[in-house]
Write a protein that holds these residues in place. Structure first.
Motif, short mmCIF file in Angstrom:
data_model
loop_
_atom_site.label_atom_id
_atom_site.label_comp_id
_atom_site.label_asym_id
_atom_site.label_seq_id
_atom_site.Cartn_x
_atom_site.Cartn_y
_atom_site.Cartn_z
N GLU A 229 0.63 -0.92 0.29
CA GLU A 229 -0.52 -0.42 -0.15
C GLU A 229 0.99 1.16 0.24
O GLU A 229 0.40 2.47 -0.42
CB GLU A 229 -1.03 -0.11 1.01
N ALA A 230 2.00 1.28 1.16
CA ALA A 230 2.65 2.58 0.39
C ALA A 230 3.72 2.59 -0.51
O ALA A 230 3.33 3.97 -1.17
CB ALA A 230 3.65 2.59 2.13
N ASN A 231 3.97 1.58 -1.21
CA ASN A 231 4.42 2.40 -2.45
C ASN A 231 3.14 2.48 -3.33
O ASN A 231 3.72 3.07 -4.53
CB ASN A 231 5.34 0.85 -3.16
N PHE A 232 2.24 1.45 -3.71
CA PHE A 232 1.19 1.81 -4.71
C PHE A 232 0.88 3.80 -4.36
O PHE A 232 0.98 4.12 -5.58
CB PHE A 232 0.17 1.16 -3.75
N LYS A 233 0.55 3.97 -2.54
CA LYS A 233 0.00 5.39 -3.15
C LYS A 233 1.51 6.04 -3.63
O LYS A 233 1.21 7.08 -4.59
CB LYS A 233 0.54 6.29 -1.14
N ASP A 234 2.72 6.13 -3.24
CA ASP A 234 4.07 6.55 -3.27
C ASP A 234 3.64 6.87 -5.39
O ASP A 234 3.67 7.81 -5.58
CB ASP A 234 5.00 6.17 -3.45
N VAL A 235 3.50 5.33 -6.14
CA VAL A 235 2.89 5.37 -7.55
C VAL A 235 1.94 6.24 -8.25
O VAL A 235 2.40 6.68 -8.83
CB VAL A 235 3.45 4.44 -7.86
N ASN A 236 0.72 5.76 -7.41
CA ASN A 236 -0.68 6.57 -7.28
C ASN A 236 -0.29 8.72 -7.94
O ASN A 236 -0.23 9.07 -8.53
CB ASN A 236 -1.30 6.24 -7.13
#
Length: 168
Positions: free
Chosen positions: A89-96
């Motif tokens: 989730e944390a990296n998903f947020k960063d990519v998003n």
């Protein structure tokens, strides 16, 4: 050609093994001319480095050789890849956030998603756990998660893009 990018934080544990297992599955199905993949990290901690030795050792146990060198996700990757598959989730947020900041819109659920969205055994857990601070047996757990998730992901992509194996 369908291009898939696997993303984690440092690009030395989860995303390299996800890339390698996915590549192996694509090869086993004879779809190398239809689907390609790579991996990257949202942080630049390990640029140019080989994967973590425990990841390499675990991959070798399963007949996979990891030669990928760590790299950081770039803005160019957002256009170069059809699907960006993130480990947590944390990296998903960063990519998003990067996508929104540079493209001025939110990526579609087809473009950006978590790998475990395709895990048939997810049991409500949506993240591939980060093994970096764990012992070697944890790397086997991560391997098993990404293998089965990638099998389902590949099935999804074949159906979504109506990919047919080229006859030889």
């Amino acid at each position: 050609m369908i291009n898939v990018l696997f993303v984690c934080l440092g690009n030395i544990c989860r995303s390299p093994i996800a890339e390698a297992t996915f590549r192996e599955l694509v090869k086993k199905r004879g779809l190398q001319d239809k689907i390609s993949c790579d991996s990257a990290g949202t942080a630049g901690y390990h640029i140019g480095q080989l994967p973590d030795q425990r990841t390499i050792k675990n991959a070798e146990k399963h007949g996979l050789k990891l030669t990928h060198r760590g790299r950081k996700l770039s803005v160019a990757d957002l256009d170069a890849f059809d699907h960006i598959v993130v480990m947590d989730e944390a990296n998903f947020k960063d990519v998003n956030d990067l996508y929104y900041k540079t493209k001025h819109k939110t990526p579609s659920a087809d473009k950006l998603f978590l790998l475990r969205d395709h895990d048939p055994e997810t049991r409500g857990i949506k993240e591939v756990p980060d093994p970096y601070y764990e012992s070697e047996p944890f790397f086997e757990d991560v391997y098993q998660i990404v293998w089965r998730s990638n099998e389902a992901l590949l099935d999804y992509l074949i159906e979504k893009h109506q990919i047919v194996k080229t006859e030889e």
